[in-house]
Design a protein around this motif. Sequence first.
Motif, short mmCIF file in Angstrom:
data_model
loop_
_atom_site.label_atom_id
_atom_site.label_comp_id
_atom_site.label_asym_id
_atom_site.label_seq_id
_atom_site.Cartn_x
_atom_site.Cartn_y
_atom_site.Cartn_z
N GLU A 110 -71.05 -13.62 -85.38
CA GLU A 110 -70.11 -14.58 -84.80
C GLU A 110 -68.70 -14.11 -85.11
O GLU A 110 -68.49 -13.28 -85.97
N ARG A 255 -77.94 -31.19 -81.45
CA ARG A 255 -78.01 -30.05 -82.35
C ARG A 255 -78.20 -28.79 -81.52
O ARG A 255 -78.94 -28.79 -80.55
N GLN A 277 -68.87 -28.71 -90.49
CA GLN A 277 -70.24 -29.19 -90.69
C GLN A 277 -70.87 -28.45 -91.87
O GLN A 277 -71.04 -27.24 -91.81
#
Length: 415
Positions: A110, A255, A277
Amino acid sequence: MKFERPRGTRDFLPDEMMSRKSVESRITGVFDSFGYQQVLTPVFEHTELFHAKSGQEISQHMYVFDDKGGRSLCLRPEATASIARMLASGLKTMPKPVKVYYSCPMYRYEEPQKGRYREFWQAGVELVGMDSHESDAEVVLIASECLRTLGVEHKLRVSDLRVLKHVLAASGLKESEQDSVIHLLDKGDIEGVKAKVRDESFFKIIGLKGGLDAVEAVEKIVGEKIKTITSGFKGILALLDSVGVAYTVDFSMARGLDYYTGMVFDVKVDGLGAQDQVCGGGRYDRLIGLFGGPDTPAVGFAFGFDRVLESMHLQGIDLGRSSVDVYVIAVDDNVGDKAFEISSMLRRSLGGRVVVHGLARKKLSKALEVASNMSASYAVIVGSKELEDGSVILKDMSSGSQEKLAIADIASRIK
Ligand code: AMP
């Protein structure tokens, strides 16, 4: 030639590693206290394992490579699929429920940013072989207990994906379309959702937030049919209430992972920025069956361990410091060997306490400064004069008092 670390990875120096170790052991201590047992799966797996099961979001961000045999492998981006694979083959003979936990690094390709790394740690639990509101509540309670133990202020949201799926199915969307709406919702793409969903009640429901009242509002909007779903969900909430877990029901929560089938929850911490989160989880009743195992209900969660640590830094919570019990000082080279021997003797007789042998020879005042900087509780000063009659000096570093002692008596004097 100078080497840089790969992007999105970190080195952990001793102080930081000390904090990580202490926080990890407090989290796994909570897992242990619920009777969960630790497991470990391989760092790399067959790529298909995650392609099929973890959903688009994760599949797009995997470290994939071919091995020398031409097999496509990838670094694990998460643990649930691996654990489901592991249990699929062994489940028939195992007594249910199976309660396991893990704490290990994960890899996702990522874009690195604050709170998002390419190598990051997750600590999580999986409760396999039980479908009940008690098992859902137990898993949420474990996550909440970890944060309570660590003293982290947080916000826990809980939902049941079957509510949204029921409404989407009733408005004519097929299962794959329902999943794609849930993905869009997870990403906060409301315009995208609007393009796919016409049913007004869906938008009313995702706007609901609260406690039991939010669930009752859903029942009013959807009608009797939803009660088979909401009654189980209300059972979870009642259990959470009974053990003092604070939560907000929020049906807009979706989710990113495809495998969730029922209750889902997440935990956010204020001030972490975009990546706020710290924990996510839920029920996934079909995953193990997909791996060829018997159809087995399961529920679990993962903490983003790095984000838990960042939350603790942010909230000024003490992350624990290394402690030294005894620092052994040889006043000169002539007594170095004897001091080495005394250090070893103390380490053995004080079993588990930290005894540091001062390797660098310094003037006594400097050596005591080193002991004090290490926050040592005691210094043992080994000098030639005292050694003549088999003694050393034991200095209590907090009171500053010191006494001459026979070597054989040092251990019994150390509190
Ligand atoms: P997930 O497996 O995507 O449900 O993620 C579970 C938790 O892992 C999240 O709530 C985050 O706290 C953490 N997490 C996920 N991806 C990353 C990442 N790239 N870097 C750091 N933490 C992450």
